[in-house]
Design a protein around this motif. Structure first.
Motif, PDB file in Angstrom:
ATOM      1  N   ALA A   1       3.322 -12.036  -6.850  1.00 42.44           N
ATOM      2  CA  ALA A   1       3.380 -10.771  -6.118  1.00 42.44           C
ATOM      3  C   ALA A   1       3.494  -9.615  -7.097  1.00 42.44           C
ATOM      4  CB  ALA A   1       4.564 -10.771  -5.161  1.00 42.44           C
ATOM      5  N   ILE A   2       2.695  -8.598  -6.875  1.00 41.59           N
ATOM      6  CA  ILE A   2       2.688  -7.409  -7.734  1.00 41.59           C
ATOM      7  C   ILE A   2       2.782  -6.181  -6.835  1.00 41.59           C
ATOM      8  CG2 ILE A   2       1.421  -6.093  -9.481  1.00 41.59           C
ATOM      9  CD1 ILE A   2      -0.214  -8.836  -9.830  1.00 41.59           C
ATOM     10  N   ASN A   3       3.800  -5.363  -7.051  1.00 37.40           N
ATOM     11  CA  ASN A   3       3.902  -4.101  -6.335  1.00 37.40           C
ATOM     12  C   ASN A   3       3.220  -3.026  -7.173  1.00 37.40           C
ATOM     13  OD1 ASN A   3       4.789  -1.538  -5.298  1.00 37.40           O
ATOM     14  ND2 ASN A   3       6.419  -2.615  -4.215  1.00 37.40           N
ATOM     15  N   CYS A   4       2.032  -2.612  -6.733  1.00 38.05           N
ATOM     16  CA  CYS A   4       1.236  -1.679  -7.533  1.00 38.05           C
ATOM     17  C   CYS A   4       1.898  -0.314  -7.650  1.00 38.05           C
ATOM     18  CB  CYS A   4      -0.149  -1.510  -6.911  1.00 38.05           C
ATOM     19  SG  CYS A   4      -1.081  -3.065  -6.810  1.00 38.05           S
ATOM     20  N   GLY A   5       2.816  -0.007  -6.745  1.00 40.44           N
ATOM     21  CA  GLY A   5       3.495   1.281  -6.820  1.00 40.44           C
ATOM     22  C   GLY A   5       4.725   1.256  -7.681  1.00 40.44           C
ATOM     23  N   ALA A   6       5.177   0.050  -8.087  1.00 37.50           N
ATOM     24  CA  ALA A   6       6.407  -0.050  -8.871  1.00 37.50           C
ATOM     25  C   ALA A   6       6.153  -0.268 -10.353  1.00 37.50           C
ATOM     26  CB  ALA A   6       7.269  -1.197  -8.328  1.00 37.50           C
ATOM     27  N   VAL A   7       4.933  -0.645 -10.745  1.00 39.25           N
ATOM     28  CA  VAL A   7       4.614  -0.889 -12.159  1.00 39.25           C
ATOM     29  C   VAL A   7       4.157   0.414 -12.797  1.00 39.25           C
ATOM     30  CG1 VAL A   7       3.240  -2.245 -13.771  1.00 39.25           C
ATOM     31  CG2 VAL A   7       3.926  -3.250 -11.581  1.00 39.25           C
ATOM     32  N   PRO A   8       4.740   0.818 -13.926  1.00 40.39           N
ATOM     33  CA  PRO A   8       4.314   2.062 -14.593  1.00 40.39           C
ATOM     34  C   PRO A   8       2.815   2.036 -14.911  1.00 40.39           C
ATOM     35  CG  PRO A   8       6.335   1.219 -15.588  1.00 40.39           C
ATOM     36  CD  PRO A   8       5.852   0.165 -14.649  1.00 40.39           C
ATOM     37  N   GLU A   9       2.159   3.188 -14.719  1.00 46.10           N
ATOM     38  CA  GLU A   9       0.723   3.263 -14.946  1.00 46.10           C
ATOM     39  C   GLU A   9       0.354   2.903 -16.376  1.00 46.10           C
ATOM     40  OE1 GLU A   9      -2.950   6.464 -14.279  1.00 46.10           O
ATOM     41  OE2 GLU A   9      -0.963   6.816 -13.388  1.00 46.10           O
TER      42      GLU A   9
ATOM     43  N   SER B   1      -1.591   2.525  -4.236  1.00 47.62           N
ATOM     44  CA  SER B   1      -0.965   3.204  -5.373  1.00 47.62           C
ATOM     45  C   SER B   1      -1.630   2.866  -6.697  1.00 47.62           C
ATOM     46  CB  SER B   1       0.524   2.834  -5.455  1.00 47.62           C
ATOM     47  OG  SER B   1       1.187   3.134  -4.250  1.00 47.62           O
ATOM     48  N   MET B   2      -2.597   1.950  -6.709  1.00 50.29           N
ATOM     49  CA  MET B   2      -3.243   1.560  -7.965  1.00 50.29           C
ATOM     50  C   MET B   2      -4.086   2.713  -8.506  1.00 50.29           C
ATOM     51  SD  MET B   2      -5.749  -1.705  -8.740  1.00 50.29           S
ATOM     52  CE  MET B   2      -4.393  -2.877  -8.734  1.00 50.29           C
ATOM     53  N   PRO B   3      -3.937   3.029  -9.808  1.00 47.85           N
ATOM     54  CA  PRO B   3      -4.732   4.120 -10.407  1.00 47.85           C
ATOM     55  C   PRO B   3      -6.235   3.872 -10.237  1.00 47.85           C
ATOM     56  CG  PRO B   3      -2.988   3.414 -11.896  1.00 47.85           C
ATOM     57  CD  PRO B   3      -2.994   2.434 -10.772  1.00 47.85           C
ATOM     58  N   LEU B   4      -6.993   4.945 -10.036  1.00 47.93           N
ATOM     59  CA  LEU B   4      -8.444   4.830  -9.809  1.00 47.93           C
ATOM     60  C   LEU B   4      -9.139   4.106 -10.950  1.00 47.93           C
ATOM     61  CD1 LEU B   4      -9.203   8.317  -8.227  1.00 47.93           C
ATOM     62  CD2 LEU B   4      -9.622   6.101  -7.164  1.00 47.93           C
TER      63      LEU B   4
ATOM     64  N   SER C   1      -1.950  -4.066 -18.673  1.00 44.07           N
ATOM     65  CA  SER C   1      -1.480  -5.218 -19.435  1.00 44.07           C
ATOM     66  C   SER C   1      -0.769  -6.219 -18.515  1.00 44.07           C
ATOM     67  CB  SER C   1      -0.533  -4.759 -20.545  1.00 44.07           C
ATOM     68  OG  SER C   1       0.026  -5.867 -21.215  1.00 44.07           O
ATOM     69  N   GLU C   2      -0.010  -5.706 -17.529  1.00 46.06           N
ATOM     70  CA  GLU C   2       0.691  -6.583 -16.594  1.00 46.06           C
ATOM     71  C   GLU C   2      -0.289  -7.449 -15.808  1.00 46.06           C
ATOM     72  OE1 GLU C   2       3.947  -7.136 -15.535  1.00 46.06           O
ATOM     73  OE2 GLU C   2       4.690  -6.094 -17.306  1.00 46.06           O
ATOM     74  N   LEU C   3      -1.379  -6.823 -15.361  1.00 38.05           N
ATOM     75  CA  LEU C   3      -2.327  -7.538 -14.515  1.00 38.05           C
ATOM     76  C   LEU C   3      -3.252  -8.456 -15.309  1.00 38.05           C
ATOM     77  CD1 LEU C   3      -3.417  -4.816 -11.916  1.00 38.05           C
ATOM     78  CD2 LEU C   3      -1.664  -6.564 -11.684  1.00 38.05           C
ATOM     79  N   PHE C   4      -3.781  -7.929 -16.404  1.00 37.24           N
ATOM     80  CA  PHE C   4      -4.853  -8.651 -17.112  1.00 37.24           C
ATOM     81  C   PHE C   4      -4.405  -9.307 -18.400  1.00 37.24           C
ATOM     82  CE2 PHE C   4      -7.185  -4.947 -15.066  1.00 37.24           C
ATOM     83  CZ  PHE C   4      -7.384  -5.635 -13.878  1.00 37.24           C
ATOM     84  N   GLY C   5      -3.224  -8.945 -18.920  1.00 33.93           N
ATOM     85  CA  GLY C   5      -2.744  -9.513 -20.172  1.00 33.93           C
ATOM     86  C   GLY C   5      -3.351  -8.818 -21.374  1.00 33.93           C
ATOM     87  N   HIS C   6      -2.918  -9.221 -22.568  1.00 41.15           N
ATOM     88  CA  HIS C   6      -3.481  -8.635 -23.782  1.00 41.15           C
ATOM     89  C   HIS C   6      -3.361  -9.630 -24.935  1.00 41.15           C
ATOM     90  CE1 HIS C   6       0.883  -7.327 -24.078  1.00 41.15           C
ATOM     91  NE2 HIS C   6       0.713  -7.928 -25.236  1.00 41.15           N
TER      92      HIS C   6
END
Length: 460
Positions: free
Chosen positions: A203-211, A252-255, A216-221
């Motif tokens: 579960a990922i809250n797109c409004g709670a993760v800093p832009e 809330s996900m950035p464009l 990096s949170e979603l796709f890794g690095h």
């Protein structure tokens, strides 16, 4: 067993005139008297989950009242048994209470006394059976795959049917509903009922993760992909491989990130930041939003192509105010969960409490109702279990309570519950609470509680 709409009361006595008199008194008070001349005849007709109480004389030929009490307790410890003792037979009454009798009546007793004791017993029995049913539902929920949608209204039944159907189909899902309506519960239900149930649910809250870190949170690095990237990081999508990704508050996900999300959904692969090789993904994506994404796309705050990619299957989650008939059931469900977790019990809803639940607008939806049920169990004693006071939060002198005050209220309610359960017996209350005797007395003095006030407690 006799079938009746009124609460049934078994009256067991070998004296016909007492059976008749007690039966008439209870019938006038709205109960259904079931007279028996002896304990054996009553036990032969006592079925499971008998919805009423038993009133029995102690001194009877054959099986006496104490033997009856022990047999009833063996069959169903929650069934209230009220025993009738002779005048001045205090030792027998004490023994009966120790054996688990609900209460006793000393001959001769007034009609009002009989009705009052039966009334409390019937209410206690109603609560016990309701809690028993709800606990059975909880056990069934734990045995069934995935979270359960509680409710009987057509809206929630349709939603449950759709969840079951969608869980068996490989398709991304968009959940639409107000804050607190239960979108996360529905997402988990879809996942755990699906063939992916044994794999990760991320579960990922797109409004709670800093832009600045969400990509990096979603796709890794990869190591060295940017300043501070001292080692490789596996992103949420890759971690969920084989399972489900739940994107809450996707509006809330950035464009800029929405473009990359669209590519992930289309290609079913992800590239870590700093890498050139895509990682194949086997995932289902469930997105949730509290806004109209189509309107947001038309306004330019959400990508239109991503909206149409997500809008394969859309499930609307009804707000609580649109299924008010479910509110008392949901409240009892959450109260039982809280009681099981805390080891406490709470009295059943009365008419005023039910009215307060149904009259409230529930802007916080199911989440707000769950929080209220937990406060009812933990702090309800401080508010005399008045739901309207718990809802308002201001009808008590406490007002907005600071943490130390809430802790004191909770401690006082625990002491009250223990003394009530053990009818003022301090030794048993100490054992239940795990407190030394002196510590318990100090706390009772602090809160103005007296064990003698609980010796004939009304509460179950």
């Amino acid at each position: 067993m006799h079938e009746t709409a009124e609460p049934p009361v078994m009256i067991i006595d070998d004296e016909p005139h007492l059976r008749i008199t007690a039966g008439q008194t209870l019938e006038l008070a709205g109960y259904a008297p079931l007279p028996y001349p002896g304990a054996e005849a009553a036990l032969a007709e006592l079925g499971d989950d008998f919805p009423g109480v038993i009133v029995s004389d102690i001194r009877m030929p054959g099986m006496d009242g104490m033997a009856l009490l022990r047999e009833v307790r063996r069959r169903d410890p929650d069934l209230p048994v009220i025993l009738i003792t002779g005048h001045g037979d205090i030792s027998t009454a004490v023994e009966a209470m120790r054996e688990g009798a609900w209460d006793f009546l000393e001959k001769p007793f007034a009609a009002e006394r009989l009705v009052e004791v039966v009334r409390r017993g019937v209410e206690k029995r109603r609560l016990s059976l309701e809690n028993r049913r709800l606990r059975a539902e909880l056990e069934a929920q734990q045995a069934a795959p995935g979270p359960r949608l509680v409710g009987r209204t057509p809206a929630i039944q349709r939603l449950a049917a759709m969840v079951q159907r969608i869980s068996q189909v490989e398709a991304d899902v968009l959940l639409f509903g107000e804050t607190g309506a239960g979108k996360d519960l529905v997402a988990r239900a879809i996942h755990e009922r699906s063939p992916r149930g044994g794999h990760p649910f991320v579960a990922i809250n797109c409004g709670a993760v800093p832009e600045s870190t969400i990509e990096s949170e979603l796709f890794g690095h990869e190591k060295g992909a940017f300043t501070g990237a001292v080692e490789r990081r596996i992103g949420k999508f890759e971690h969920a491989n084989g399972g489900t990704v739940f994107l809450d508050e996707i509006e809330s996900m950035p464009l800029a990130l929405q473009v990359k999300l669209l590519r992930v959904l289309q290609d079913r692969s992800v590239e870590r930041l700093g890498a050139n090789v895509p990682v194949p993904l086997d995932i289902r994506v469930i997105a949730a939003t509290k806004v109209d994404l189509k309107a947001a796309a038309e306004a330019g705050t959400f990508r239109e192509d991503l909206y149409y990619r997500l809008d394969v299957v859309t499930l609307p989650i009804p707000p609580l105010r649109e299924r008010r008939e479910d509110i008392p059931l949901l409240f009892q469900h959450f109260a039982v969960v809280a009681a099981n977790r805390s080891g406490l019990e709470a009295p059943p809803l009365d008419a005023a409490g039910t009215s307060a639940l149904l009259a409230h607008d529930w802007p916080g939806n199911v989440r707000e109702l769950r929080n209220l049920a937990e406060r009812y169990v933990l702090l309800g004693a401080a508010f005399d279990y008045r739901l309207e006071a718990l809802l308002a939060g201001a009808e008590s002198d406490s007002g907005e309570l600071a943490l130390p005050q809430q802790v004191e209220l909770f401690e006082k309610s625990l002491l009250d519950q223990a003394l009530t359960r053990h009818r003022g017996r301090v030794s048993e209350a100490c054992e239940r609470l795990g407190l030394p005797r002196k510590t318990l007395y100090d706390k009772l003095k602090k809160y103005g509680l007296r064990p003698e006030d609980y010796r004939h407690s009304d509460a179950p």
